[in-house]
Design a protein around this motif. Structure first.
Motif, short mmCIF file in Angstrom:
data_model
loop_
_atom_site.label_atom_id
_atom_site.label_comp_id
_atom_site.label_asym_id
_atom_site.label_seq_id
_atom_site.Cartn_x
_atom_site.Cartn_y
_atom_site.Cartn_z
N ASP A 84 -4.02 4.07 -7.10
CA ASP A 84 -3.79 4.37 -5.69
C ASP A 84 -2.30 4.64 -5.44
N ARG A 85 -1.98 5.83 -4.97
CA ARG A 85 -0.60 6.23 -4.73
C ARG A 85 0.07 5.35 -3.70
N GLY A 86 -0.64 5.00 -2.63
CA GLY A 86 -0.07 4.15 -1.59
C GLY A 86 0.33 2.79 -2.12
N TRP A 87 -0.54 2.17 -2.93
CA TRP A 87 -0.22 0.88 -3.51
C TRP A 87 1.00 0.97 -4.42
N ARG A 88 1.06 2.01 -5.25
CA ARG A 88 2.21 2.18 -6.15
C ARG A 88 3.50 2.32 -5.36
N GLN A 89 3.44 3.00 -4.23
CA GLN A 89 4.62 3.17 -3.38
C GLN A 89 5.07 1.82 -2.80
N VAL A 90 4.12 1.03 -2.31
CA VAL A 90 4.45 -0.29 -1.76
C VAL A 90 5.03 -1.18 -2.86
N GLU A 91 4.40 -1.19 -4.02
CA GLU A 91 4.88 -2.02 -5.12
C GLU A 91 6.29 -1.61 -5.55
#
Length: 122
Positions: A84-91
């Motif tokens: 998930d791109r969104g999760w990777r960005q948050v992480e």
């Protein structure tokens, strides 16, 4: 690599379920007794037994030590989260804030909790 940041972050039920499966599979694959795993990682054998049976509710230091002894490394996330791109960005953003110290991980965790309280208010 297993990190302290993983201890500080709350895990979702699906993350915990995935990790429990990974631990059970690694323990079976390695064929090590709980006593041997305990000697390798320095965690009491009763705790190792409990962790290998999936009887834990959060990713504690002991869980991470057992994972390390079994050759598992993080992040412990579901395949959906990993892709998930969104999760990777948050992480990635959280990792940029964190300076790899216990004190700083507490600060980042508190910041995320405060953000969460604002999101949950109407």
């Amino acid at each position: 690599m297993i990190s302290y940041m993983q201890i500080c972050m709350e895990s979702t039920p699906s993350e915990l379920k995935a990790l429990k499966r990974q631990i059970a599979a690694a323990a079976a694959r390695e064929g090590l007794s709980y006593a041997k795993i305990a000697r390798i990682c320095g965690v009491h054998s009763s705790q190792v037994s409990r962790i290998c049976r999936g009887e834990f509710r959060r990713i504690s230091q002991n869980v991470l030590q057992v994972c390390s002894a079994l050759g598992l490394s993080g992040p412990f996330a579901t395949p959906d989260m990993q892709s998930d791109r969104g999760w990777r960005q948050v992480e990635a953003s959280a990792r940029r804030l964190w300076e790899a110290s216990d004190r700083d991980s507490d600060r980042v965790s508190r910041l995320l909790e405060v953000i969460g309280t604002f999101r949950s208010k109407p």
